[in-house]
Design an enzyme around this catalytic site. Structure first.
Site, PDB file in Angstrom:
ATOM      1  N   SER B  44       0.825  -1.209   0.000  1.00 56.06           N
ATOM      2  CA  SER B  44       0.000   0.000   0.000  1.00 56.06           C
ATOM      3  C   SER B  44       0.856   1.255   0.000  1.00 56.06           C
ATOM      4  CB  SER B  44      -0.901   0.036   1.241  1.00 56.06           C
ATOM      5  OG  SER B  44      -1.692  -1.103   1.291  1.00 56.06           O
ATOM      6  N   GLU B  65       3.328  -2.441  14.490  1.00 55.18           N
ATOM      7  CA  GLU B  65       3.692  -1.043  14.313  1.00 55.18           C
ATOM      8  C   GLU B  65       4.493  -0.494  15.483  1.00 55.18           C
ATOM      9  OE1 GLU B  65       0.658  -2.348  14.082  1.00 55.18           O
ATOM     10  OE2 GLU B  65       0.249  -2.278  11.934  1.00 55.18           O
ATOM     11  N   PHE B  90      -2.521   3.676  12.226  1.00 56.35           N
ATOM     12  CA  PHE B  90      -1.611   2.827  12.997  1.00 56.35           C
ATOM     13  C   PHE B  90      -0.282   3.538  13.226  1.00 56.35           C
ATOM     14  CE2 PHE B  90      -4.170  -0.158  10.217  1.00 56.35           C
ATOM     15  CZ  PHE B  90      -5.204  -0.225  11.125  1.00 56.35           C
TER      16      PHE B  90
HETATM   17  C1  LIG Z   1      -2.932  -2.755  13.399  1.00 55.19           C
HETATM   18  C2  LIG Z   1      -3.098  -3.014  11.943  1.00 55.19           C
HETATM   19  N1  LIG Z   1      -2.039  -2.898  11.134  1.00 55.19           N
HETATM   20  C3  LIG Z   1      -2.178  -3.090   9.810  1.00 55.19           C
HETATM   21  C4  LIG Z   1      -3.385  -3.396   9.269  1.00 55.19           C
HETATM   22  C5  LIG Z   1      -3.543  -3.571   7.764  1.00 55.19           C
HETATM   23  N2  LIG Z   1      -3.763  -4.973   7.447  1.00 55.19           N
HETATM   24  C6  LIG Z   1      -4.998  -5.474   7.293  1.00 55.19           C
HETATM   25  S1  LIG Z   1      -5.017  -7.109   7.066  1.00 55.19           S
HETATM   26  C7  LIG Z   1      -3.334  -7.212   7.121  1.00 55.19           C
HETATM   27  C8  LIG Z   1      -2.659  -8.536   6.977  1.00 55.19           C
HETATM   28  C9  LIG Z   1      -3.212  -9.513   7.936  1.00 55.19           C
HETATM   29  O1  LIG Z   1      -2.732 -10.795   7.716  1.00 55.19           O
HETATM   30  P1  LIG Z   1      -3.493 -12.012   8.393  1.00 55.19           P
HETATM   31  O2  LIG Z   1      -3.754 -11.713   9.818  1.00 55.19           O
HETATM   32  O3  LIG Z   1      -2.719 -13.233   8.115  1.00 55.19           O
HETATM   33  O4  LIG Z   1      -4.894 -12.012   7.678  1.00 55.19           O
HETATM   34  P2  LIG Z   1      -5.344 -12.902   6.434  1.00 55.19           P
HETATM   35  O5  LIG Z   1      -4.130 -13.214   5.630  1.00 55.19           O
HETATM   36  O6  LIG Z   1      -5.936 -14.135   6.997  1.00 55.19           O
HETATM   37  O7  LIG Z   1      -6.345 -12.078   5.706  1.00 55.19           O
HETATM   38  C10 LIG Z   1      -2.794  -5.944   7.339  1.00 55.19           C
HETATM   39  C11 LIG Z   1      -1.365  -5.651   7.458  1.00 55.19           C
HETATM   40  C12 LIG Z   1      -4.478  -3.489  10.154  1.00 55.19           C
HETATM   41  N3  LIG Z   1      -5.721  -3.741   9.737  1.00 55.19           N
HETATM   42  N4  LIG Z   1      -4.300  -3.313  11.480  1.00 55.19           N
END
Ligand SMILES: Cc1ncc(C[n+]2csc(CCOP(=O)(O)OP(=O)(O)O)c2C)c(N)n1
Lengths: 287, 322
Positions: B44, B65, B90
Site C-alpha cells: 500500500s 507497528e 496505525f
Molecule cells: C494494526 C493493523 N495494522 C495493519 C493493518 C492492515 N492490514 C490489514 S489485514 C493485514 C494482513 C493480515 O494478515 P493475516 O492476519 O494473516 O490475515 P489474512 O491473511 O488471513 O487475511 C494488514 C497488514 C491493520 N488492519 N491493522
C-alpha cells in the site's frame, strides 16, 4: 454432533460471501475465503446464539479479530437469520450497516468492533473474563490471522487468558500462510505457531481449516478439554488464503484485490457447482 | 521559498506514493544512512521498488507497528535515518507512546509516514480513517508535522526531511493529488504558502482541502468577497508570522482540514490567533465525529469538506467581524 450438512452450509456460505464482494468489484477476498468453513461450523450448531435476540446477554460471542473478513461474517449472519440477505450487497455503500471491517454498533450479530489487528484478542479475553464473572455458561470464540500474530498484543492477550484459566475462550488461528505483503515466511516468519500457542498454556489442536467435520470435532474437543483442564483452547486452522475462489486462490497477492465481472462469474459458477455436488438429490431424504 | 501556483488545477498523473518512493530511492543513493521500515503494508505504501533496490536497508516488521517505531528509533541511535511507513491510523494512535518516548523524548532522528489521511481511507472505513493523527502527535514537543499538498511539494520536501534531524510525521495521501504547484517550486518546512491574496477573509488549508479552498475563493469572488488562500502544509511548528499577518490583514479566518477540527489545523490556527490577534475563526473539517465507510466523494459530502462548505464558512466568518 449436529445433523446439519455442514459441507453444504459452507459451500453456500462461500457463494454468499463471493456475492457480497460481487457488487463492489474489489475487497478483502483472500482472508474472507479462508474462514468460511469455520464460520459455517460456528453458526450451525457450535455457537449458542439467537438471531431473534442479538443482544441476549448469555449468548456465546464471536470476535473476528481479523476484522477485514467482515464480508464472510456478514454472509454467515445473514444465513443464520440476523438480517435479510438482500442487505449483503450494500457492503461499503454510503450509509451501509456492513462496513469492510466488523462493527458491533452497525451490524446485528457482530459482537465486537475490529479492524485494527491484534485488538480483538484482548477484547475477546475481556469478554470471556466477563462471562465468567457474570456466572454465565457461555463461551467466547475468537478468530485471529497468522499475520495478525505479528502484533505483540496478540501474545499479551493469550498470556492473560491462560493465566486466568479462561476455559471458555476458544481461539481459531487462520494459518493461511499469507499476510498483506506476501507469504508469512517471507514477511515475518512466525515459526511454529502451534508450538508457541501450546507453550503459552493453550490446549492446542491443528486441523484442516477447510474440513468442516474436523473443525467441528476440534471445537467439541476444546469444550471438553476446557472443562477438564481449565485451559483456553487454540485451534490452528491450516487453510489457503482465497480458498475456493478461482481468481484469488494460489495467488501471492490476494489480500485486497479487484476483479473483473468475468473472473467473478467464474468464481460464482465454481461455487455453485460445489453446492450442486453436495446438495442432496431431489427426493433424497435429509437427516 | 519560490513557488509557482498552477492556474488550472488538474489531478496529477502519478500517485503520490510513486513520487514518494522514487524520491526516497534517489536520496538513498547518495545517503547510505537512509533506511525504510514497513509494517506489512509495503504494497500500500508503494515501497516495493525501494525494497527491491535496497533489500538490506528495508525492514518489513510485519503487522507490528509499535515494534517498528521502536526499531526505527534504535536504528537512528546508530546513525541511520529511518523512514517508517503504515496507515495514518496505525502510524499514530497505535504507536503514540513509542513515538513519544523512544523517538521524541529520547531526541532521536525518526520519520513516520502515515498514509490515507482522513476521508482518503474511504473503503477501509471508520477503523482505518485517521481524523486525529495530527492532533495526537501535535501535543508531543518538538515534533514536526507536515502534510504535502501534491507530488511537486513532496519531491521538494523529502530531501529537507531527510537532511535535518528531528522526529517528523509525514501525512501522505498515497493517491493522485490535485496538482497545485508547478514543477520546480520550492518550499520551506514551517512556512505556509500564500496561494492567492484577498482582503476580506483568509482560508488556511492543508492537504486535499487546498484545492477546495482555491475553488471556494473563486465562489466567494463571484459574491464579491475577496479571499486570501494560504496552504499551511506544516501543522507544527505553526507559521505564526503568516497566520497573524493574514488575520490582521483580513480580519476573519477559515481553517480547512481533512481531519477532526479538535486539535488539528483549526486548533493550531486558533491557538495562535487567540494569543496574537483574536479574529473570528470558522473551522471546516470533521466536526468531532468518527469516520465511516464509503467512497471518498460521499465522505467529503458527509463531513462537509467541499468548496461550497468552505465558502459558506467564509461568509459566516466575514459576518462575525465586529
Ligand atoms: C494494526 C493493523 N495494522 C495493519 C493493518 C492492515 N492490514 C490489514 S489485514 C493485514 C494482513 C493480515 O494478515 P493475516 O492476519 O494473516 O490475515 P489474512 O491473511 O488471513 O487475511 C494488514 C497488514 C491493520 N488492519 N491493522
Amino acid at each position: 454432533m449436529n445433523n446439519q450438512n455442514l459441507p453444504l452450509r459452507a459451500a453456500e456460505l462461500r457463494l454468499e460471501t463471493l456475492r457480497v464482494f460481487e457488487a463492489r468489484g474489489f475487497g478483502h477476498v483472500g482472508g474472507a475465503m479462508s474462514v468460511v468453513e469455520t464460520l459455517a461450523v460456528l453458526y450451525n450448531g457450535v455457537m449458542r446464539v439467537d438471531p431473534e435476540r442479538p443482544d441476549w446477554p448469555e449468548r456465546d460471542r464471536l470476535v473476528c479479530s481479523k476484522g477485514h473478513a467482515g464480508p464472510a461474517v456478514y454472509a454467515a449472519l445473514a444465513a443464520r437469520g440476523y438480517f435479510a440477505k438482500s442487505l449483503l450487497k450494500t457492503l461499503n455503500r454510503p450509509g451501509t450497516t456492513l462496513p469492510s471491517h466488523c462493527d458491533m454498533n452497525r451490524t446485528p450479530g457482530v459482537d465486537m468492533t475490529t479492524g485494527s489487528l491484534g485488538q480483538g484478542v484482548s477484547t475477546a479475553v475481556g469478554l470471556a473474563l466477563g462471562q465468567k464473572l457474570r456466572g454465565f455458561d457461555a463461551r467466547t470464540y475468537l478468530i485471529v490471522g497468522d499475520g495478525e500474530c505479528d502484533e505483540g498484543q496478540v501474545w499479551e492477550g493469550l498470556m492473560l487468558a491462560a493465566h486466568k484459566k479462561l476455559d471458555n475462550l476458544i481461539v481459531f488461528c487462520d494459518k493461511n500462510g499469507q499476510q498483506l505483503d506476501g507469504y508469512v515466511k517471507d514477511v515475518l516468519d512466525t515459526g511454529d505457531l502451534a508450538a508457541k500457542f501450546a507453550s503459552f498454556g493453550f490446549f492446542t489442536q491443528s486441523v484442516n481449516g477447510h474440513d468442516t467435520a474436523a473443525i467441528e470435532n476440534a471445537a467439541l474437543a476444546a469444550v471438553k478439554e476446557g472443562a477438564a483442564s481449565h485451559r483456553p483452547s487454540m485451534i490452528v486452522l491450516n487453510t489457503k488464503k482465497g480458498y475456493g475462489c478461482t481468481f484469488a486462490e494460489d495467488q501471492e497477492f490476494n489480500h485486497h484485490i479487484a476483479f473483473t465481472e468475468e473472473q467473478m462469474n467464474g468464481a460464482l459458477a465454481a461455487a455453485r457447482d460445489k453446492i450442486a455436488a453436495l446438495a442432496p438429490a431431489a427426493g433424497e431424504v435429509t437427516a | 521559498m519560490s513557488v509557482t501556483v498552477k492556474t488550472v488545477l488538474r489531478t496529477e498523473e502519478k500517485m503520490m506514493r510513486d513520487t514518494y518512493c522514487r524520491v526516497l530511492m534517489e536520496l538513498a543513493e547518495t545517503n547510505e544512512n537512509i533506511v525504510a521500515l514497513d509494517a506489512d503494508l509495503m504494497s500500500s505504501s508503494g515501497m516495493k521498488p525501494f525494497m527491491k533496490a535496497y533489500p538490506s536497508r528495508f525492514v518489513n516488521c510485519g503487522v507490528a507497528e509499535a515494534n517498528m517505531v521502536g526499531v526505527a528509533a534504535g536504528m537512528s541511535a546508530m546513525g541511520f535515518v529511518p523512514f517508517a511507513h503504515t496507515f495514518g491510523t496505525f502510524a499514530t494512535r497505535r504507536v503514540c507512546d513509542q513515538i513519544f518516548m523512544s523517538a521524541a523524548y529520547a531526541k532521536l532522528n525518526v520519520r513516520i509516514v502515515g498514509t490515507d489521511p482522513g476521508v482518503c481511507a474511504a473503503y477501509n472505513g471508520g477503523t482505518h480513517m485517521p481524523l486525529e493523527d495530527m492532533a495526537v502527535l501535535r501535543a508531543i514537543p518538538e515534533m514536526i508535522l507536515v502534510e504535502p499538498t501534491d507530488s511537486v511539494m513532496l519531491e521538494n520536501l523529502l530531501p529537507q526531511i531527510a537532511a535535518k534531524r528531528g522526529v517528523y510525521y509525514i501525512r501522505l495521501n498515497r493517491k493522485n493529488a490535485a496538482g497545485v504547484y508547478e514543477p520546480g517550486s520550492a518550499f520551506e518546512i514551517g512556512k505556509g504558502v500564500l496561494l492567492r491574496d484577498g482582503g476580506d477573509v483568509t482560508l488556511f488549508a492543508s492537504g486535499i482541502m487546498t484545492a477546495e479552498a482555491l475553488e471556494a475563493a473563486k465562489l466567494l469572488s463571484e459574491q464579491g468577497v475577496a479571499a486570501r488562500v494560504v496552504n499551511l502544509f506544516t501543522w507544527k511548528p505553526a507559521d505564526v508570522e503568516l497566520i497573524v499577518e493574514s488575520a490582521e490583514k483580513t480580519g476573519a479566518v477559515v481553517t480547512c482540514e481533512n481531519h477532526n477540527v479538535v486539535g488539528g489545523l483549526g486548533g493550531a490556527v486558533a491557538e495562535t490567533l487567540v494569543k496574537n490577534c483574536p479574529v473570528p475563526v470558522e473551522m471546516v473539517g470533521v466536526q468531532d465525529l468518527f469516520g465511516e465507510v464509503g467512497p471518498e466523494d460521499y465522505l467529503r459530502g458527509r463531513f462537509s469538506l467541499n468548496a461550497a462548505d468552505i465558502a459558506a464558512a467564509a461568509l459566516r466568518a466575514v459576518k462575525r467581524k465586529a
